[in-house]
Design a protein around this motif. Structure first.
Motif, PDB file in Angstrom:
ATOM      1  N   MET A   9       0.868  -1.166   0.000  1.00 12.19           N
ATOM      2  CA  MET A   9       0.000   0.000   0.000  1.00 12.19           C
ATOM      3  C   MET A   9       0.905   1.216   0.000  1.00 12.19           C
ATOM      4  SD  MET A   9      -3.213  -1.032   2.481  1.00 12.19           S
ATOM      5  CE  MET A   9      -4.301   0.224   1.768  1.00 12.19           C
ATOM      6  N   THR A  10       0.588   2.189  -0.852  1.00  8.91           N
ATOM      7  CA  THR A  10       1.445   3.353  -1.042  1.00  8.91           C
ATOM      8  C   THR A  10       0.659   4.618  -0.736  1.00  8.91           C
ATOM      9  OG1 THR A  10       2.596   2.150  -2.804  1.00  8.91           O
ATOM     10  CG2 THR A  10       2.995   4.519  -2.648  1.00  8.91           C
ATOM     11  N   PHE A  11       1.220   5.453   0.136  1.00 12.26           N
ATOM     12  CA  PHE A  11       0.536   6.653   0.604  1.00 12.26           C
ATOM     13  C   PHE A  11       1.411   7.890   0.436  1.00 12.26           C
ATOM     14  CE2 PHE A  11      -1.255   3.175   3.091  1.00 12.26           C
ATOM     15  CZ  PHE A  11      -2.613   3.454   3.119  1.00 12.26           C
ATOM     16  N   LEU A  12       0.758   9.036   0.307  1.00 12.45           N
ATOM     17  CA  LEU A  12       1.447  10.304   0.495  1.00 12.45           C
ATOM     18  C   LEU A  12       1.716  10.499   1.982  1.00 12.45           C
ATOM     19  CD1 LEU A  12      -0.593  12.792  -1.756  1.00 12.45           C
ATOM     20  CD2 LEU A  12       1.602  11.704  -2.296  1.00 12.45           C
ATOM     21  N   VAL A  13       2.846  11.112   2.288  1.00 13.22           N
ATOM     22  CA  VAL A  13       3.198  11.426   3.667  1.00 13.22           C
ATOM     23  C   VAL A  13       3.798  12.829   3.681  1.00 13.22           C
ATOM     24  CG1 VAL A  13       5.520  10.419   3.519  1.00 13.22           C
ATOM     25  CG2 VAL A  13       4.356  10.512   5.722  1.00 13.22           C
ATOM     26  N   SER A  14       3.507  13.585   4.719  1.00 22.57           N
ATOM     27  CA  SER A  14       3.921  14.991   4.730  1.00 22.57           C
ATOM     28  C   SER A  14       5.432  15.160   4.716  1.00 22.57           C
ATOM     29  CB  SER A  14       3.316  15.720   5.928  1.00 22.57           C
ATOM     30  OG  SER A  14       3.693  15.083   7.136  1.00 22.57           O
ATOM     31  N   ASN A  15       6.151  14.227   5.323  1.00 29.48           N
ATOM     32  CA  ASN A  15       7.613  14.257   5.210  1.00 29.48           C
ATOM     33  C   ASN A  15       8.180  12.889   5.568  1.00 29.48           C
ATOM     34  OD1 ASN A  15       8.711  14.360   8.177  1.00 29.48           O
ATOM     35  ND2 ASN A  15       7.028  15.845   8.103  1.00 29.48           N
ATOM     36  N   TYR A  16       9.344  12.608   5.015  1.00 29.57           N
ATOM     37  CA  TYR A  16       9.942  11.283   5.190  1.00 29.57           C
ATOM     38  C   TYR A  16      10.351  11.024   6.633  1.00 29.57           C
ATOM     39  CZ  TYR A  16      10.105  10.782   0.102  1.00 29.57           C
ATOM     40  OH  TYR A  16       9.765  10.671  -1.216  1.00 29.57           O
ATOM     41  N   GLU A  17      10.747  12.063   7.340  1.00 30.63           N
ATOM     42  CA  GLU A  17      11.166  11.849   8.725  1.00 30.63           C
ATOM     43  C   GLU A  17       9.998  11.398   9.595  1.00 30.63           C
ATOM     44  OE1 GLU A  17      14.276  11.550   9.730  1.00 30.63           O
ATOM     45  OE2 GLU A  17      14.582  11.834   7.578  1.00 30.63           O
ATOM     46  N   PHE A  55       5.873   5.114   0.765  1.00 32.88           N
ATOM     47  CA  PHE A  55       5.486   6.500   0.998  1.00 32.88           C
ATOM     48  C   PHE A  55       6.191   7.435   0.032  1.00 32.88           C
ATOM     49  CE2 PHE A  55       5.238   4.050   4.873  1.00 32.88           C
ATOM     50  CZ  PHE A  55       3.918   4.266   5.233  1.00 32.88           C
ATOM     51  N   VAL A  56       5.429   8.433  -0.414  1.00 37.91           N
ATOM     52  CA  VAL A  56       5.954   9.506  -1.253  1.00 37.91           C
ATOM     53  C   VAL A  56       5.723  10.812  -0.505  1.00 37.91           C
ATOM     54  CG1 VAL A  56       5.729  10.750  -3.430  1.00 37.91           C
ATOM     55  CG2 VAL A  56       5.519   8.253  -3.394  1.00 37.91           C
ATOM     56  N   GLU A  57       6.750  11.633  -0.417  1.00 39.79           N
ATOM     57  CA  GLU A  57       6.671  12.871   0.349  1.00 39.79           C
ATOM     58  C   GLU A  57       5.899  13.948  -0.414  1.00 39.79           C
ATOM     59  OE1 GLU A  57       9.951  14.773   3.123  1.00 39.79           O
ATOM     60  OE2 GLU A  57      10.328  15.296   1.030  1.00 39.79           O
ATOM     61  N   ASP A  58       4.983  14.603   0.314  1.00 43.96           N
ATOM     62  CA  ASP A  58       4.235  15.736  -0.216  1.00 43.96           C
ATOM     63  C   ASP A  58       3.868  16.604   0.980  1.00 43.96           C
ATOM     64  OD1 ASP A  58       2.236  17.518  -1.093  1.00 43.96           O
ATOM     65  OD2 ASP A  58       1.562  16.131  -2.643  1.00 43.96           O
ATOM     66  N   ASP A  59       4.390  17.814   1.053  1.00 38.66           N
ATOM     67  CA  ASP A  59       4.176  18.620   2.252  1.00 38.66           C
ATOM     68  C   ASP A  59       2.724  19.047   2.433  1.00 38.66           C
ATOM     69  OD1 ASP A  59       4.004  20.585   0.308  1.00 38.66           O
ATOM     70  OD2 ASP A  59       5.832  21.631   0.919  1.00 38.66           O
ATOM     71  N   ALA A  60       1.892  18.817   1.397  1.00 32.12           N
ATOM     72  CA  ALA A  60       0.458  19.104   1.511  1.00 32.12           C
ATOM     73  C   ALA A  60      -0.359  17.826   1.693  1.00 32.12           C
ATOM     74  CB  ALA A  60      -0.025  19.865   0.279  1.00 32.12           C
ATOM     75  N   ASP A  76      -0.658  12.963   9.819  1.00 33.82           N
ATOM     76  CA  ASP A  76      -1.389  13.344   8.611  1.00 33.82           C
ATOM     77  C   ASP A  76      -2.851  12.930   8.689  1.00 33.82           C
ATOM     78  OD1 ASP A  76       0.817  14.444   7.328  1.00 33.82           O
ATOM     79  OD2 ASP A  76       1.368  12.560   6.353  1.00 33.82           O
ATOM     80  N   GLY A  77      -3.170  12.023   9.629  1.00 35.10           N
ATOM     81  CA  GLY A  77      -4.520  11.487   9.729  1.00 35.10           C
ATOM     82  C   GLY A  77      -4.701  10.173   9.005  1.00 35.10           C
ATOM     83  N   THR A  78      -3.604   9.579   8.517  1.00 34.94           N
ATOM     84  CA  THR A  78      -3.676   8.286   7.824  1.00 34.94           C
ATOM     85  C   THR A  78      -3.769   7.161   8.842  1.00 34.94           C
ATOM     86  OG1 THR A  78      -2.392   9.175   5.985  1.00 34.94           O
ATOM     87  CG2 THR A  78      -2.540   6.781   6.158  1.00 34.94           C
ATOM     88  N   LYS A  79      -4.729   6.289   8.628  1.00 30.07           N
ATOM     89  CA  LYS A  79      -5.060   5.267   9.621  1.00 30.07           C
ATOM     90  C   LYS A  79      -4.253   3.991   9.445  1.00 30.07           C
ATOM     91  CE  LYS A  79      -9.184   3.029   9.722  1.00 30.07           C
ATOM     92  NZ  LYS A  79     -10.597   2.735  10.042  1.00 30.07           N
ATOM     93  N   VAL A  80      -3.989   3.335  10.581  1.00 33.25           N
ATOM     94  CA  VAL A  80      -3.482   1.971  10.633  1.00 33.25           C
ATOM     95  C   VAL A  80      -4.399   1.203  11.580  1.00 33.25           C
ATOM     96  CG1 VAL A  80      -1.607   0.472  11.436  1.00 33.25           C
ATOM     97  CG2 VAL A  80      -1.071   2.548  10.166  1.00 33.25           C
ATOM     98  N   GLU A  81      -4.769   0.005  11.187  1.00 35.14           N
ATOM     99  CA  GLU A  81      -5.660  -0.822  12.007  1.00 35.14           C
ATOM    100  C   GLU A  81      -4.965  -2.120  12.373  1.00 35.14           C
ATOM    101  OE1 GLU A  81     -10.339  -1.589  11.725  1.00 35.14           O
ATOM    102  OE2 GLU A  81      -9.241  -2.675  10.163  1.00 35.14           O
ATOM    103  N   PHE A  82      -5.344  -2.662  13.542  1.00 34.85           N
ATOM    104  CA  PHE A  82      -4.864  -3.969  13.977  1.00 34.85           C
ATOM    105  C   PHE A  82      -6.067  -4.842  14.306  1.00 34.85           C
ATOM    106  CE2 PHE A  82      -1.790  -0.758  15.190  1.00 34.85           C
ATOM    107  CZ  PHE A  82      -0.607  -1.262  14.686  1.00 34.85           C
ATOM    108  N   THR A  83      -5.948  -6.131  14.013  1.00 32.98           N
ATOM    109  CA  THR A  83      -7.021  -7.068  14.334  1.00 32.98           C
ATOM    110  C   THR A  83      -6.439  -8.388  14.778  1.00 32.98           C
ATOM    111  OG1 THR A  83      -9.059  -8.112  13.504  1.00 32.98           O
ATOM    112  CG2 THR A  83      -7.209  -8.006  11.979  1.00 32.98           C
TER     113      THR A  83
END
Length: 286
Positions: free
Chosen positions: A33-41, A79-84, A273-280
């Motif tokens: 799964m590939t997401f935008l992330v505000s910064n790599y750090e 992840f791909v960095e995007d400050d927005a 960023d508000g991106t969710k991770v779930e565990f089950t």
């Protein structure tokens, strides 16, 4: 006369060959799964230190550098960095592995799905193409080739600190939850594992579709939040998972565990960023 007969036979055979249906190739599960992330750090802090996945490698893409964290030898978070990113739809794609990407492209084209004119090779060396499901969610089909960075990482970057060793399902936004989705069920052959409510006289609100050739699945959930899309990780013991995350949390916020509609313990958390991770847990509450 003989030449005409041969030519006619060739035309007939060509037409028969063209008319033959292309079979759907097998699908082997959720590759990444590939997401935008505000910064790599932030990605390194959250998915690396906090969740314990090893950063395996990076590669170039049309959107920028892709940073890859390894869940297991066949599953990755990227992840791909995007400050927005916080204000954008963050799922770039979720990827399903198949043995023959070109055959899958031809199969979907035959079924009337809008597909690219040809497959491509991504920056990591995999054969890929992208389509969209009925709700516009981007689905990539991928063949993890032996020359790719993903395959070459086999046996490496498998941290003992991993909070989980497998993506159990991909939770996906949808416009409408359907008993028989025309794309996933009608074309790709996914099978409904479970629905809520279970009473088929009631309108379905949530369902799980099995990827046909493996035990992984997708979750369809109707929501106004197009950033509902998330990986759900399988854990053996939810209480131990919660305690491990508590000890590692730092500034990260933990959610509260709950028993889901399927009678299993669930835990949902979000990055900044508000991106969710779930565990089950695999088993139901006893």
């Amino acid at each position: 006369m003989k030449q005409c007969s041969i030519l006619l036979l060739f035309i007939v055979l060509s037409m028969v060959s063209f008319a033959q249906e292309v079979a759907r190739p097998q699908m082997w599960g959720i590759a990444k799964m590939t997401f935008l992330v505000s910064n790599y750090e932030m990605a390194r802090e959250y998915y690396g230190r906090f969740l314990g996945f090893d950063e395996a490698f990076s590669y170039n893409s049309e959107l920028g550098t892709v940073l890859s964290f390894k869940v297991n030898d066949r599953q990755f978070l990227e992840f791909v960095e995007d400050d927005a990113a916080e204000n954008k739809q963050r799922l770039i794609s979720y990827s399903i592995e198949t043995d023959d990407v070109e055959q899958m492209r031809m199969y979907l084209q035959q079924k009337g799905v809008e597909v690219p004119e040809k497959i491509t090779v991504d920056g990591a060396g995999n054969e890929v193409f992208l389509v969209h499901d009925n709700s516009g969610v981007p689905l990539e089909f991928i063949k993890l080739t032996n020359r790719s960075l993903h395959k070459k990482s086999k046996g490496k970057y498998l941290s003992d600190n991993r909070i989980s060793e497998r993506i159990h399902h991909a939770g996906l936004y949808c416009d409408e939850v359907l008993d028989n989705d025309s794309f996933y069920v009608g074309i790709l052959g996914f099978k409904e594992l479970w629905r809520y409510p279970e009473n088929r006289d009631e309108k379905v609100m949530m369902n799980y579709y099995q990827i046909p050739d493996c035990v992984e699945n997708i979750e369809h959930y109707r929501t106004n939040d197009k950033n509902f899309n998330h990986p759900c990780f399988l854990v053996d013991d939810m209480q131990e998972t919660i305690y491990t995350l508590k000890e590692r949390r730092g500034e990260n916020i933990l959610g509260r565990p709950m028993v889901g509609k399927g009678n299993r313990w669930l835990l949902n958390i979000k990055n900044t960023d508000g991106t969710k991770v779930e565990f089950t847990e695999m088993h139901t509450v006893r």
